[in-house]
Design a protein around this motif. Structure first.
Motif, PDB file in Angstrom:
ATOM      1  N   LEU A 268      -5.127   4.152   5.729  1.00  0.00           N
ATOM      2  CA  LEU A 268      -5.621   3.412   4.566  1.00  0.00           C
ATOM      3  C   LEU A 268      -4.859   2.094   4.381  1.00  0.00           C
ATOM      4  CD1 LEU A 268      -6.036   6.383   2.054  1.00  0.00           C
ATOM      5  CD2 LEU A 268      -7.855   5.128   3.234  1.00  0.00           C
ATOM      6  N   ALA A 269      -3.542   2.128   4.624  1.00  0.00           N
ATOM      7  CA  ALA A 269      -2.749   0.901   4.487  1.00  0.00           C
ATOM      8  C   ALA A 269      -3.169  -0.132   5.532  1.00  0.00           C
ATOM      9  CB  ALA A 269      -1.257   1.230   4.621  1.00  0.00           C
ATOM     10  N   ALA A 270      -3.413   0.339   6.774  1.00  0.00           N
ATOM     11  CA  ALA A 270      -3.833  -0.596   7.829  1.00  0.00           C
ATOM     12  C   ALA A 270      -5.185  -1.217   7.505  1.00  0.00           C
ATOM     13  CB  ALA A 270      -3.880   0.131   9.171  1.00  0.00           C
ATOM     14  N   LEU A 271      -6.112  -0.420   6.990  1.00  0.00           N
ATOM     15  CA  LEU A 271      -7.420  -0.966   6.619  1.00  0.00           C
ATOM     16  C   LEU A 271      -7.288  -2.016   5.521  1.00  0.00           C
ATOM     17  CD1 LEU A 271      -9.643   2.257   6.650  1.00  0.00           C
ATOM     18  CD2 LEU A 271      -9.680   0.355   8.285  1.00  0.00           C
TER      19      LEU A 271
ATOM     20  N   ALA B 234       0.836  -1.209   0.000  1.00  0.00           N
ATOM     21  CA  ALA B 234       0.000   0.000   0.000  1.00  0.00           C
ATOM     22  C   ALA B 234       0.866   1.253   0.000  1.00  0.00           C
ATOM     23  CB  ALA B 234      -0.927  -0.010   1.217  1.00  0.00           C
ATOM     24  N   ASP B 235       1.953   1.212   0.780  1.00  0.00           N
ATOM     25  CA  ASP B 235       2.851   2.367   0.773  1.00  0.00           C
ATOM     26  C   ASP B 235       3.450   2.591  -0.610  1.00  0.00           C
ATOM     27  OD1 ASP B 235       2.496   3.097   3.395  1.00  0.00           O
ATOM     28  OD2 ASP B 235       4.128   1.850   4.167  1.00  0.00           O
ATOM     29  N   GLU B 236       3.842   1.508  -1.265  1.00  0.00           N
ATOM     30  CA  GLU B 236       4.381   1.651  -2.617  1.00  0.00           C
ATOM     31  C   GLU B 236       3.331   2.224  -3.573  1.00  0.00           C
ATOM     32  OE1 GLU B 236       5.859  -2.081  -3.858  1.00  0.00           O
ATOM     33  OE2 GLU B 236       7.515  -2.127  -2.409  1.00  0.00           O
ATOM     34  N   LEU B 237       2.066   1.791  -3.393  1.00  0.00           N
ATOM     35  CA  LEU B 237       0.994   2.294  -4.256  1.00  0.00           C
ATOM     36  C   LEU B 237       0.758   3.788  -4.019  1.00  0.00           C
ATOM     37  CD1 LEU B 237      -1.274   1.826  -6.300  1.00  0.00           C
ATOM     38  CD2 LEU B 237      -2.743   1.131  -4.380  1.00  0.00           C
ATOM     39  N   PHE B 238       0.774   4.212  -2.754  1.00  0.00           N
ATOM     40  CA  PHE B 238       0.580   5.632  -2.457  1.00  0.00           C
ATOM     41  C   PHE B 238       1.735   6.472  -3.007  1.00  0.00           C
ATOM     42  CE2 PHE B 238      -2.008   4.097   1.366  1.00  0.00           C
ATOM     43  CZ  PHE B 238      -3.200   4.215   0.672  1.00  0.00           C
ATOM     44  N   ASP B 239       2.957   5.944  -2.893  1.00  0.00           N
ATOM     45  CA  ASP B 239       4.091   6.656  -3.478  1.00  0.00           C
ATOM     46  C   ASP B 239       3.931   6.782  -4.989  1.00  0.00           C
ATOM     47  OD1 ASP B 239       5.344   7.140  -1.106  1.00  0.00           O
ATOM     48  OD2 ASP B 239       6.790   5.494  -1.253  1.00  0.00           O
ATOM     49  N   TYR B 240       3.430   5.726  -5.612  1.00  0.00           N
ATOM     50  CA  TYR B 240       3.213   5.759  -7.063  1.00  0.00           C
ATOM     51  C   TYR B 240       2.170   6.819  -7.422  1.00  0.00           C
ATOM     52  CZ  TYR B 240       1.787   4.178 -11.708  1.00  0.00           C
ATOM     53  OH  TYR B 240       1.485   4.136 -13.044  1.00  0.00           O
ATOM     54  N   GLN B 241       1.113   6.940  -6.620  1.00  0.00           N
ATOM     55  CA  GLN B 241       0.090   7.952  -6.882  1.00  0.00           C
ATOM     56  C   GLN B 241       0.657   9.364  -6.725  1.00  0.00           C
ATOM     57  OE1 GLN B 241      -3.027   6.822  -4.153  1.00  0.00           O
ATOM     58  NE2 GLN B 241      -4.033   5.508  -5.674  1.00  0.00           N
ATOM     59  N   LEU B 242       1.512   9.539  -5.678  1.00  0.00           N
ATOM     60  CA  LEU B 242       2.150  10.843  -5.516  1.00  0.00           C
ATOM     61  C   LEU B 242       2.958  11.206  -6.767  1.00  0.00           C
ATOM     62  CD1 LEU B 242       3.543  10.957  -1.838  1.00  0.00           C
ATOM     63  CD2 LEU B 242       1.731  12.371  -2.804  1.00  0.00           C
ATOM     64  N   ARG B 243       3.737  10.294  -7.243  1.00  0.00           N
ATOM     65  CA  ARG B 243       4.615  10.544  -8.383  1.00  0.00           C
ATOM     66  C   ARG B 243       3.804  10.827  -9.639  1.00  0.00           C
ATOM     67  NH1 ARG B 243       7.186   7.477 -12.373  1.00  0.00           N
ATOM     68  NH2 ARG B 243       9.297   8.218 -12.880  1.00  0.00           N
ATOM     69  N   GLN B 244       2.746  10.028  -9.871  1.00  0.00           N
ATOM     70  CA  GLN B 244       1.932  10.232 -11.073  1.00  0.00           C
ATOM     71  C   GLN B 244       1.204  11.576 -11.039  1.00  0.00           C
ATOM     72  OE1 GLN B 244       1.900   8.297 -13.845  1.00  0.00           O
ATOM     73  NE2 GLN B 244       3.590   7.276 -12.751  1.00  0.00           N
ATOM     74  N   THR B 245       0.758  11.970  -9.866  1.00  0.00           N
ATOM     75  CA  THR B 245       0.081  13.263  -9.747  1.00  0.00           C
ATOM     76  C   THR B 245       1.049  14.399 -10.067  1.00  0.00           C
ATOM     77  OG1 THR B 245      -1.411  12.358  -8.082  1.00  0.00           O
ATOM     78  CG2 THR B 245      -1.229  14.767  -8.207  1.00  0.00           C
ATOM     79  N   ALA B 246       2.253  14.314  -9.478  1.00  0.00           N
ATOM     80  CA  ALA B 246       3.254  15.366  -9.714  1.00  0.00           C
ATOM     81  C   ALA B 246       3.656  15.421 -11.189  1.00  0.00           C
ATOM     82  CB  ALA B 246       4.479  15.144  -8.828  1.00  0.00           C
ATOM     83  N   LEU B 247       3.864  14.242 -11.788  1.00  0.00           N
ATOM     84  CA  LEU B 247       4.291  14.217 -13.184  1.00  0.00           C
ATOM     85  C   LEU B 247       3.192  14.697 -14.122  1.00  0.00           C
ATOM     86  CD1 LEU B 247       6.329  10.867 -13.318  1.00  0.00           C
ATOM     87  CD2 LEU B 247       7.192  13.222 -13.147  1.00  0.00           C
ATOM     88  N   SER B 248       1.933  14.449 -13.745  1.00  0.00           N
ATOM     89  CA  SER B 248       0.834  14.891 -14.613  1.00  0.00           C
ATOM     90  C   SER B 248       0.700  16.408 -14.617  1.00  0.00           C
ATOM     91  CB  SER B 248      -0.483  14.259 -14.149  1.00  0.00           C
ATOM     92  OG  SER B 248      -0.849  14.750 -12.874  1.00  0.00           O
TER      93      SER B 248
ATOM     94  N   ALA C 266       2.258  16.410  -1.769  1.00  0.00           N
ATOM     95  CA  ALA C 266       2.483  15.851  -0.426  1.00  0.00           C
ATOM     96  C   ALA C 266       1.201  15.193   0.094  1.00  0.00           C
ATOM     97  CB  ALA C 266       2.959  16.931   0.535  1.00  0.00           C
ATOM     98  N   GLN C 267       1.383  14.236   0.995  1.00  0.00           N
ATOM     99  CA  GLN C 267       0.238  13.533   1.611  1.00  0.00           C
ATOM    100  C   GLN C 267       0.576  13.254   3.078  1.00  0.00           C
ATOM    101  OE1 GLN C 267      -0.464   9.510   0.286  1.00  0.00           O
ATOM    102  NE2 GLN C 267      -2.688   9.679   0.619  1.00  0.00           N
ATOM    103  N   PRO C 268      -0.369  13.474   3.998  1.00  0.00           N
ATOM    104  CA  PRO C 268      -0.086  13.171   5.414  1.00  0.00           C
ATOM    105  C   PRO C 268       0.190  11.672   5.612  1.00  0.00           C
ATOM    106  CG  PRO C 268      -2.053  14.527   5.198  1.00  0.00           C
ATOM    107  CD  PRO C 268      -1.704  14.061   3.829  1.00  0.00           C
ATOM    108  N   LEU C 269       1.243  11.364   6.362  1.00  0.00           N
ATOM    109  CA  LEU C 269       1.569   9.946   6.623  1.00  0.00           C
ATOM    110  C   LEU C 269       0.471   9.261   7.420  1.00  0.00           C
ATOM    111  CD1 LEU C 269       5.415   9.992   7.374  1.00  0.00           C
ATOM    112  CD2 LEU C 269       4.239   8.988   5.423  1.00  0.00           C
ATOM    113  N   ALA C 270      -0.225  10.016   8.289  1.00  0.00           N
ATOM    114  CA  ALA C 270      -1.291   9.410   9.100  1.00  0.00           C
ATOM    115  C   ALA C 270      -2.405   8.867   8.215  1.00  0.00           C
ATOM    116  CB  ALA C 270      -1.839  10.428  10.090  1.00  0.00           C
ATOM    117  N   ALA C 271      -2.773   9.614   7.170  1.00  0.00           N
ATOM    118  CA  ALA C 271      -3.817   9.155   6.261  1.00  0.00           C
ATOM    119  C   ALA C 271      -3.355   7.931   5.478  1.00  0.00           C
ATOM    120  CB  ALA C 271      -4.203  10.291   5.305  1.00  0.00           C
TER     121      ALA C 271
END
Length: 434
Positions: free
Chosen positions: A140-143, A38-52, A131-136
């Protein structure tokens, strides 16, 4: 608890502990793995958003509206290379923007009392930071990880129930054996069922069935012994009663003396019969026996000495050939009685010469041998004479027919065998061989 004392309960407890440990290990590994993914997926979303947003000249109104949505937990910031802020989104509750950073790629930032995961990308014209809060992210990863563990938690009790049923099914043949044993009466000696028993339990049931067979044989022998003893004791006791009546009615003098002599003879015969019955009972299978080191040669000398008065009275030449010492482990009383019975039979049944030998056989094992020159026993009757109360053809010889039965039982009890054959003296040869 009662179930803990049963084989089924113990097996289930052990398997339950093993299953629980395995489930915890699998669940923990799955939880950690899903969180990492999940962490890898969130990092991927961060990168794709920035690149877009990196290659766009400006943020379109519809995109700006989406980025400004309070439920959108990302923060997007765009600066020119000169540091002029071109765009900045602020989630609900955020009063000031994140500080501008020149760290390209992934980084972590502590700001506003919380930790952030940041990805920055640069072009020749602008810098985009998402950026994204680590708590969020962690929530989501825990769920997601918990949802992956739920099937394991649901399956665990179902597997436990299946294991309990399978253990019961596997132990069902043993339960049938237990029920069969519990349903038996005190005198039931039939073998327990062995069909379908596991390989680890079948030898135990087979051994128990062997014990039941031996007990049945012992009980049959006991019942036969009691019946035969009652039958044989009836005759001498009846004779004693008649002789006592004759003694009471006889006149003093020679008639009374003769009656007393007959009564004494009858009592001696009854005593001898009881002694032989007791000797046979002591030699039966399962009877307690004393085993000690003894000298078989000295035991043979004692047995010959016991019968010597009877041999002298009958005019029988009784000799003994034995070494100085012939060691053996056994019951001296049983062996002495067995050898005495063999010598006594030879003397009583018409032998004029009886030779007793204590020696070592062809293989070095101890051997007791009695040879005589009497009438012997026909070969076809030699096995039958070992039966209880089986008398020889000469019925004029006083006896109860227990002598050879005692010899055979005593020899078997001492780990030896007894055999009858032809003697070089012309009569019968009896041997007790180890």
């Amino acid at each position: 608890m009662k179930w803990q004392s049963t084989l089924r309960g113990r097996l289930f407890a052990l398997l339950a502990v093993l299953g629980a440990v395995t489930a915890l290990a699998v669940g923990g590994a799955t939880y950690i793995s899903v969180r990492a993914e999940a962490d890898e997926l969130f990092d991927y979303q961060l990168r794709q958003t920035a690149l877009s947003l990196r290659d766009q000249g400006r943020v379109a109104p519809d995109e700006a509206a989406a980025l400004a949505d309070p439920s959108f937990d990302y923060v997007v910031q765009i600066w020119s290379l000169q540091g002029l802020e071109l765009y900045s989104s602020r989630p609900q509750g955020m009063t000031e923007p994140l500080p501008a950073r020149a760290v390209l790629g992934y980084s972590n930032l502590h700001f506003g009392g919380q930790d952030w995961r940041v990805f920055s990308a640069a072009t020749p014209l602008r810098v985009v930071q998402v950026a994204q809060p680590l708590a969020a992210r962690q929530k989501l990863a825990a769920l997601a990880a918990l949802r992956s563990v739920v099937p394991v938690a649901v399956a665990l009790p179902l597997v436990a129930a299946a294991v309990w049923w399978l253990i019961g099914l596997t132990l069902a043949p043993l339960a049938r054996v237990t029920q069969a044993a519990q349903a038996r009466g005190a005198t039931a000696m039939e073998a327990l069922p062995t069909t379908g028993l596991p390989g680890e339990v079948a030898p135990l049931v087979d051994a128990f069935n062997g014990l039941l067979a031996r007990l049945a044989e012992a009980f049959d022998a006991q019942r036969s012994f009691v019946a035969d003893a009652a039958h044989e004791l009836r005759s001498p006791l009846t004779a004693l009663k008649l002789q006592l009546g004759l003694l009471r009615d006889s006149a003093p003098g020679e008639q009374q003396d003769a009656a007393i002599a007959r009564l004494r003879t009858g009592i001696d015969r009854a005593v001898r019969l009881v002694e032989q019955l007791l000797a046979l009972a002591r030699a039966e299978p399962g009877a307690q026996t004393a085993s000690m080191s003894l000298d078989l040669a000295d035991l043979a000398r004692q047995a010959v000495a016991d019968v010597q008065p009877l041999a002298d009275k009958a005019g029988v030449a009784l000799t003994l050939a034995a070494p100085d010492v012939l060691p053996l482990a056994g019951d001296p009383q049983a062996l002495r009685g067995a050898l005495r019975n063999l010598i006594d039979n030879a003397v009583k049944y018409g032998a004029r010469t009886v030779e007793v030998s204590a020696l070592r056989g062809a293989r070095g094992a101890p051997l007791l041998r009695v040879d005589d020159d009497g009438p012997g026993i026909p070969p076809d009757q030699r096995e039958r004479v070992f039966d209880r109360f089986q008398r020889g053809e000469d019925v004029s010889v006083e006896g109860s027919g227990l002598g050879l039965a005692i010899v055979k039982a005593a020899a078997r009890q001492q780990g030896a065998s007894v055999a009858l054959g032809d003697s070089p003296l012309g009569g019968l040869r009896a041997e007790i061989a180890w």
